[in-house]
Design an enzyme around this catalytic site. Structure first.
Site, mmCIF file in Angstrom:
data_model
loop_
_atom_site.group_PDB
_atom_site.id
_atom_site.type_symbol
_atom_site.label_atom_id
_atom_site.label_comp_id
_atom_site.label_asym_id
_atom_site.label_seq_id
_atom_site.Cartn_x
_atom_site.Cartn_y
_atom_site.Cartn_z
ATOM 1 N N ARG A 92 63.693 -19.948 4.070
ATOM 2 C CA ARG A 92 62.399 -20.636 4.129
ATOM 3 C C ARG A 92 62.143 -21.248 5.498
ATOM 4 N NH1 ARG A 92 58.152 -19.553 3.793
ATOM 5 N NH2 ARG A 92 58.830 -18.505 1.882
ATOM 6 N N LYS A 117 46.667 -30.686 21.154
ATOM 7 C CA LYS A 117 46.416 -30.863 19.717
ATOM 8 C C LYS A 117 47.396 -29.999 18.933
ATOM 9 C CE LYS A 117 41.557 -31.916 20.574
ATOM 10 N NZ LYS A 117 40.154 -31.481 20.409
ATOM 11 N N LYS A 155 39.632 -38.552 31.199
ATOM 12 C CA LYS A 155 38.687 -38.269 30.122
ATOM 13 C C LYS A 155 37.555 -39.301 30.133
ATOM 14 C CE LYS A 155 39.874 -35.799 26.907
ATOM 15 N NZ LYS A 155 39.522 -34.421 26.525
ATOM 16 N N GLU A 196 36.928 -35.014 33.348
ATOM 17 C CA GLU A 196 35.990 -34.510 32.341
ATOM 18 C C GLU A 196 34.579 -34.986 32.636
ATOM 19 O OE1 GLU A 196 36.936 -34.765 27.958
ATOM 20 O OE2 GLU A 196 35.291 -36.219 28.065
ATOM 21 N N ASP A 253 32.764 -30.505 29.299
ATOM 22 C CA ASP A 253 32.952 -30.787 27.885
ATOM 23 C C ASP A 253 31.667 -30.640 27.084
ATOM 24 O OD1 ASP A 253 34.582 -31.642 25.683
ATOM 25 O OD2 ASP A 253 33.537 -33.562 25.764
#
Length: 284
Positions: free
Chosen positions: A105, A140, A172, A202, A224
């Site tokens: 598994r 992510k 960002k 960004e 973005d």
């Protein structure tokens, strides 16, 4: 068959696999197998694909079997990065049946997820053919599995973005807001950042892009959530002076038109955060 990609050192990957095995074996091991499989029973098993895809994760599967039983013999038929079809045998394992069953598994969990990432990445990469645009992943990722998930992106023909917050400076929107604007944040970079460190910033409006071009100090601009006509204008504004990365709402059915704008990279979080595990099975 020669692997398409050089493997990572097993030493790096073993802790990931060992943790997964510890979780699966619990406090007392595989009680089902110990109960019903006579000691000394030997079998040959195959990891087989039940659908088409791109291979990734064979190295982790091999480590899982080896950690359970170093005497198991594993032969990989499809190396990482190779395509496969339904019914294809990706690997064979031979040895104690109990050992194979106890590792099954964890080996399939790693291989199925990583094949899914490689396969989805390959689908995105296919949409960029005929352009210079590269598909890249993001941070992510599944906590603890970033290294192998990003490796799976490579197996699918994509490229890697940052592995960690310490790899590069990526400014960002919240950094810009907290620092007081684009001008002060880029001034801080010029004053404090190492000359060895790449800088990305960004923007979500062309007015911000114009300010970045005027201020200087960035190597890459992340565009973005811009629509396609705006991306095209951004590429014309920059005219090759900076690397451009398009991000946000990058669905598979949109990639071809975004790549056609001339951006250098398209970052796609879905490669790792919304992937479907491929259907692989282990058959005796």
């Amino acid at each position: 068959m020669t692997p398409a990609f050089p493997p990572l050192p097993d030493l790096i990957l073993e802790p990931l696999v060992r943790a997964a095995l510890d979780e699966d074996l619990g406090t007392y091991g595989d009680i089902t197998t110990r109960t019903v499989i006579p000691a000394g029973t030997r079998y040959k098993a195959r990891i087989r694909a039940r659908e088409a895809g791109i291979v990734s994760g064979m190295q982790l599967a091999a480590i899982a079997f080896r950690l359970i039983d170093p005497a198991l013999v594993l032969r990989v038929h499809c190396p990482d990065g190779a395509p496969f079809g339904p019914g294809d045998t990706l690997a064979e394992i031979e040895g104690e049946a109990a050992s194979i069953l106890s590792a099954e598994r964890v080996a399939l969990n790693f291989a199925g997820r990583l094949c899914g990432i490689a396969t989805l990445t390959a689908a995105f990469v296919a949409e960029t053919r005929g352009t210079r645009t590269r598909i890249t992943c993001t941070r992510k990722t599944t906590p603890g599995l970033r290294l192998v998930e990003k490796q799976a992106v490579l197996h699918g023909g994509g490229f890697n973005h940052r592995f960690s917050l310490s790899d590069a400076i990526l400014i960002k929107d919240n950094h810009i807001a907290a620092a007081g604007g684009i001008a002060p944040v880029l001034a801080a970079v010029k004053a404090r950042a190492s000359h060895m460190m790449r800088v990305e910033i960004e923007v979500d409006r062309l007015e911000q892009l114009a300010e970045v071009l005027d201020q200087g100090g960035a190597d890459v601009v992340l565009l973005d959530n811009m629509d396609t006509p705006t991306l095209r204008k951004a590429v014309a504004m920059v005219s090759g002076r900076l690397v451009l990365e398009a991000s946000g709402n990058m669905r598979l059915d949109r990639i071809a038109e975004v790549a056609a704008t001339g951006v250098d990279y398209i970052s796609v979080g879905a490669l790792t955060h919304s992937v479907r595990t491929l259907d692989l099975g282990l058959d005796f």
